[in-house]
Design an enzyme around this catalytic site. Sequence first.
Site, PDB file in Angstrom:
ATOM      1  N   GLU A   1      46.844  44.139  72.093  1.00 28.70           N
ATOM      2  CA  GLU A   1      46.547  42.731  72.347  1.00 28.70           C
ATOM      3  C   GLU A   1      47.279  41.908  71.286  1.00 28.70           C
ATOM      4  O   GLU A   1      47.688  42.438  70.253  1.00 28.70           O
ATOM      5  CB  GLU A   1      45.032  42.483  72.285  1.00 28.70           C
TER       6      GLU A   1
ATOM      7  N   ASN B   1      30.519  41.777  70.051  1.00 36.39           N
ATOM      8  CA  ASN B   1      30.632  41.333  68.653  1.00 36.39           C
ATOM      9  C   ASN B   1      31.440  40.041  68.475  1.00 36.39           C
ATOM     10  O   ASN B   1      31.151  39.250  67.580  1.00 36.39           O
ATOM     11  CB  ASN B   1      31.173  42.460  67.772  1.00 36.39           C
TER      12      ASN B   1
ATOM     13  N   CYS C   1      35.123  46.297  64.957  1.00 35.29           N
ATOM     14  CA  CYS C   1      35.759  47.572  65.317  1.00 35.29           C
ATOM     15  C   CYS C   1      36.725  48.065  64.262  1.00 35.29           C
ATOM     16  O   CYS C   1      36.843  49.262  64.032  1.00 35.29           O
ATOM     17  CB  CYS C   1      36.500  47.389  66.629  1.00 35.29           C
TER      18      CYS C   1
ATOM     19  N   GLU D   1      40.702  48.637  74.016  1.00 29.36           N
ATOM     20  CA  GLU D   1      40.502  48.325  72.591  1.00 29.36           C
ATOM     21  C   GLU D   1      39.165  48.930  72.214  1.00 29.36           C
ATOM     22  O   GLU D   1      38.113  48.401  72.591  1.00 29.36           O
ATOM     23  CB  GLU D   1      40.474  46.807  72.373  1.00 29.36           C
TER      24      GLU D   1
HETATM   25  P1  NAD Z   1      30.148  49.210  75.058  1.00 31.88           P
HETATM   26  O1  NAD Z   1      31.196  50.245  75.217  1.00 31.88           O
HETATM   27  O2  NAD Z   1      28.732  49.613  75.109  1.00 31.88           O
HETATM   28  O3  NAD Z   1      30.323  48.065  76.174  1.00 31.88           O
HETATM   29  C1  NAD Z   1      31.522  47.323  76.295  1.00 31.88           C
HETATM   30  C2  NAD Z   1      31.573  46.684  77.662  1.00 31.88           C
HETATM   31  O4  NAD Z   1      31.793  47.682  78.645  1.00 31.88           O
HETATM   32  C3  NAD Z   1      30.311  45.929  78.085  1.00 31.88           C
HETATM   33  O5  NAD Z   1      30.697  44.737  78.725  1.00 31.88           O
HETATM   34  C4  NAD Z   1      29.657  46.886  79.079  1.00 31.88           C
HETATM   35  O6  NAD Z   1      28.859  46.250  80.027  1.00 31.88           O
HETATM   36  C5  NAD Z   1      30.869  47.503  79.728  1.00 31.88           C
HETATM   37  N1  NAD Z   1      30.670  48.808  80.345  1.00 31.88           N
HETATM   38  C6  NAD Z   1      29.789  49.771  79.983  1.00 31.88           C
HETATM   39  N2  NAD Z   1      29.923  50.853  80.785  1.00 31.88           N
HETATM   40  C7  NAD Z   1      30.895  50.566  81.668  1.00 31.88           C
HETATM   41  C8  NAD Z   1      31.498  51.282  82.754  1.00 31.88           C
HETATM   42  N3  NAD Z   1      31.129  52.511  83.069  1.00 31.88           N
HETATM   43  N4  NAD Z   1      32.483  50.674  83.457  1.00 31.88           N
HETATM   44  C9  NAD Z   1      32.906  49.438  83.136  1.00 31.88           C
HETATM   45  N5  NAD Z   1      32.372  48.707  82.124  1.00 31.88           N
HETATM   46  C10 NAD Z   1      31.379  49.266  81.401  1.00 31.88           C
HETATM   47  O7  NAD Z   1      30.521  48.483  73.681  1.00 31.88           O
HETATM   48  P2  NAD Z   1      29.653  47.401  72.871  1.00 31.88           P
HETATM   49  O8  NAD Z   1      28.453  48.100  72.332  1.00 31.88           O
HETATM   50  O9  NAD Z   1      29.518  46.174  73.691  1.00 31.88           O
HETATM   51  O10 NAD Z   1      30.645  47.032  71.677  1.00 31.88           O
HETATM   52  C11 NAD Z   1      30.762  47.790  70.517  1.00 31.88           C
HETATM   53  C12 NAD Z   1      31.949  48.734  70.609  1.00 31.88           C
HETATM   54  O11 NAD Z   1      33.128  47.993  70.916  1.00 31.88           O
HETATM   55  C13 NAD Z   1      32.239  49.436  69.300  1.00 31.88           C
HETATM   56  O12 NAD Z   1      32.576  50.781  69.535  1.00 31.88           O
HETATM   57  C14 NAD Z   1      33.437  48.698  68.756  1.00 31.88           C
HETATM   58  O13 NAD Z   1      34.228  49.437  67.866  1.00 31.88           O
HETATM   59  C15 NAD Z   1      34.168  48.329  70.000  1.00 31.88           C
HETATM   60  N6  NAD Z   1      35.031  47.173  69.779  1.00 31.88           N
HETATM   61  C16 NAD Z   1      36.390  47.351  69.767  1.00 31.88           C
HETATM   62  C17 NAD Z   1      37.234  46.278  69.513  1.00 31.88           C
HETATM   63  C18 NAD Z   1      38.734  46.452  69.493  1.00 31.88           C
HETATM   64  O14 NAD Z   1      39.435  45.455  69.650  1.00 31.88           O
HETATM   65  N7  NAD Z   1      39.264  47.643  69.310  1.00 31.88           N
HETATM   66  C19 NAD Z   1      36.690  45.015  69.286  1.00 31.88           C
HETATM   67  C20 NAD Z   1      35.298  44.865  69.316  1.00 31.88           C
HETATM   68  C21 NAD Z   1      34.482  45.950  69.560  1.00 31.88           C
END
Ligand code: NAD
Length: 487
Positions: A461, A152, A283, A249
């Site tokens: 962070e 995002n 998020c 996060e």
């Molecule tokens: P996601 O969890 O599908 O993927 C995040 C990242 O993790 C990607 O780079 C993915 O390739 C990697 N990943 C997936 N499985 C993994 C594994 N087993 N081991 C290591 N890496 C792995 O999330 P998304 O769909 O890309 O993003 C949306 C989510 O992120 C939402 O839940 C949102 O709330 C959260 N988010 C949180 C913050 C925050 O700062 N708290 C900020 C932005 C987004």
Amino acid sequence: MRAQPQASHYVGGSYLESQSGTPFDSLYPATGEVIAQIKAADDAVIDAAIASAQAGQKVWAATSPAERGRVLRRAAEILRAKNHELSVLETLDTGKPLQETLVADAASGADCLEYFGGLAATLTGEHIDLGGSFAYTKREPLGICFGIGAWNYPIQIACWKSAPALVCGNSMIFKPSEVTPLSALKLAEAFTEAGLPDGVFNVIQGFGDVGAKLVAHPAIAKVSLTGSVPTGAKVAALAGEHLKKTTLELGGKSPLIIFDDADVENAVSAAINANFYSTGQICSNGTRVFVQKGIKEAFLARLAERTGNAVLGDPLDETTSIGPLVSRQQFDKVMHYMQIGAREGARLVCGGGAATVESFPDGYFVQPTVFADVTDDMTIAREEIFGPVLSVLDFADEDEVVARANDTEFGLAAGVFTRDIQRAHRVIDGLQAGTCWINTYNLTPIEMPFGGYKKSGIGRENGHAAIEYYSQTKSVYVEMGGVEAAF
Ligand code: NAD
């Protein structure tokens, strides 16, 4: 439209292509066109990234903090100078409107590099008087940090992770989300141009399996993930097995509480920012909007009217305020939740389905949607949707709303609107959330620590707090007298 990088990865100060990694496409979400073809990192690329980060870290740890800070501040200036180009790239990769990316993505990344660049030379340890003898502490780097990004805020997340890691003398390998692989490579270019030694910041591409390989790799000292709660649980489990330090996060289902003495116009602005910015893909979004009964109808009427002013359209047109969702998968997920909301009895105030946007028949556009009369047990009030779906829930009094706001496994953020200053602070004290706002929502200046309570995360962070998560303290006892022993 093409945005093909020179190669998929950036290792040791230059682009690198993998020979055998899984190929994948980066799509422009407004049209579904392929804008770049990328290959995931294979084992040779992973080995090269580790070797490069090890070599880079040695040089960087021996560089003075003041010089590290100068490099980060130069990189900030490079991002600012290239802001337009980087914003267009981020719009192509995410679908977010240029109106947003021009101010919120590379620009906020530059703020982050500048902030931590400024902090670099100020980091010190302690002197501890032991009465004659003394001890001192010093802050040391962890080694190689592995950053994993969500889709995002791709370049912002890469900056939020790399800036504190680098000022502490670590090197970083960063894996962007496979959905948005492009802008982290531009950050790597900017670092090199700013004078960062080769190997201190590396970008490798891939899916979760590449992420997991790095998490488990013995050379990685620390993992910082931005992603969903299920991914966070997997990364934490694997990192735990290998006893890696972690920052997580994760997601949220945050409450925005509006008391009936609030300024309704400001509260409506905040609810819009808390749900529709970045097409709802944030998020910290305040997706459970609790409105006190006395102002509910006035609030809903104004919210519906102003939501009607949203401009869905060409993301590259700066008058567009809402772009498409990032992917077909996200589109399907959001549509599914809109249907569940209606089926479980929430009252649809506006939106509720896919949006037709002229000239973009294949874009993943959905209407900004408001449901009223939402109850705590409804699926749309419990699960993170990550799209422009706002739920309005009614409440009668303060104790009730605080208890209901906290009745969730998440704890990322929360907001309160009231003109009563004591109530504002009392309510914030009662909310189980890591990042809170009074009379505004979703502002995340780099100076302010950011992170979650409960399942929304581990660690922080931004702000001075981030330094704790990218350095380790060495305590040194200095004996000024003799040494006694029992025999
Ligand atoms: P996601 O969890 O599908 O993927 C995040 C990242 O993790 C990607 O780079 C993915 O390739 C990697 N990943 C997936 N499985 C993994 C594994 N087993 N081991 C290591 N890496 C792995 O999330 P998304 O769909 O890309 O993003 C949306 C989510 O992120 C939402 O839940 C949102 O709330 C959260 N988010 C949180 C913050 C925050 O700062 N708290 C900020 C932005 C987004």
